[in-house]
Design a protein around this motif. Structure first.
Motif, PDB file in Angstrom:
ATOM      1  N   SER A   1      55.589 -31.922-136.472  1.00  0.00           N
ATOM      2  CA  SER A   1      54.896 -33.242-136.072  1.00  0.00           C
ATOM      3  C   SER A   1      53.388 -33.228-136.330  1.00  0.00           C
TER       4      SER A   1
ATOM      5  N   ASN B   1      51.283 -35.534-138.557  1.00  0.00           N
ATOM      6  CA  ASN B   1      50.072 -36.470-138.164  1.00  0.00           C
ATOM      7  C   ASN B   1      48.794 -36.150-138.977  1.00  0.00           C
TER       8      ASN B   1
ATOM      9  N   LEU C   1      57.539 -46.213-127.052  1.00  0.00           N
ATOM     10  CA  LEU C   1      56.986 -44.798-126.748  1.00  0.00           C
ATOM     11  C   LEU C   1      56.800 -44.377-125.330  1.00  0.00           C
TER      12      LEU C   1
ATOM     13  N   TRP D   1      56.362 -40.528-123.997  1.00  0.00           N
ATOM     14  CA  TRP D   1      55.596 -40.188-125.045  1.00  0.00           C
ATOM     15  C   TRP D   1      54.115 -40.673-125.156  1.00  0.00           C
TER      16      TRP D   1
ATOM     17  N   ARG E   1      51.422 -38.991-124.874  1.00  0.00           N
ATOM     18  CA  ARG E   1      50.677 -38.406-125.836  1.00  0.00           C
ATOM     19  C   ARG E   1      50.712 -38.921-127.243  1.00  0.00           C
ATOM     20  N   ALA E   2      51.719 -39.492-127.805  1.00  0.00           N
ATOM     21  CA  ALA E   2      51.870 -39.950-129.011  1.00  0.00           C
ATOM     22  C   ALA E   2      50.960 -41.368-129.295  1.00  0.00           C
TER      23      ALA E   2
END
Length: 194
Positions: free
Chosen positions: A3, A7, A167, A172, A174-175
């Motif tokens: 991931s 990113n 999300l 999530w 942080r995403a």
């Protein structure tokens, strides 16, 4: 680890494609089609509008409807200003700043920051709307063109809102911050290419 690579690859792509931000291809002569395509094919508009939806999801509460409604309403006003032939200085700078700042909001904004976010979103919407109005094809009807860019913008806000809620439901957060960082980096890249 994959991931992180994904990113980084996405960020690199955003940095390497700043020319897309100001190209705004896809304009035809149909007012509705031209209006629909402008927010979708200008990377600067697309990123800012999805970021508004993501911010609305992150802030929650009234922000979920307030930020998108404010953005679309004031954007249409900005488009009207351009179509009427009035001048608004610093439009491209305002649009690039919107990408950077809205990305930063995704990193740092906390619940309860609805009023400051609403003020920022409103100011940025004026610049985006002005750009849409200024680039209206001569053969396009103003009403159908405005309907097109308002609908496309609302759809992008909805996409960001639904994605942000999805999300958050998975914890999530942080995403969302990573997306904010990528959006801001894309804005910085656009600023450097001006």
């Amino acid at each position: 680890m994959s991931s992180l690579r994904t990113n980084l690859a996405f960020a690199a792509g955003l940095v390497l494609l700043p020319s897309m931000a100001f190209a705004h291809p896809g304009h035809g002569t149909s007012g509705l089609v031209s209006g629909l395509s402008h927010p979708l094919f200008g990377l600067d508009h697309l990123l800012a509008m999805v970021a508004v939806g993501l911010c609305a999801a992150k802030l929650g509460g009234t922000a979920r409807w307030l930020l998108p409604v404010l953005f679309v309403s004031i954007m249409v006003l900005g488009g009207s200003v351009a179509i009427a032939g009035m001048h608004l200085p610093g439009v491209e700078l305002g649009i690039v700043a919107s990408v950077i700042v809205l990305g930063m909001l995704l990193i740092f904004a906390r619940s309860g920051a609805t009023v400051p976010a609403a003020l920022l979103v409103s100011g940025f919407a004026l610049f985006h709307g002005y750009a849409h109005g200024a680039e209206m094809p001569a053969a396009a009807g103003a009403a159908t063109y405005a309907l097109g860019f308002a609908f496309a913008t609302a759809a992008l806000h909805g996409l960001g809102l639904l994605g942000g809620q999805w999300l958050q439901a998975r914890h999530w957060q942080r995403a969302v911050q990573v997306l904010g960082a990528l959006i801001s980096m894309a804005g910085v890249s656009m600023a450097l290419s001006m």
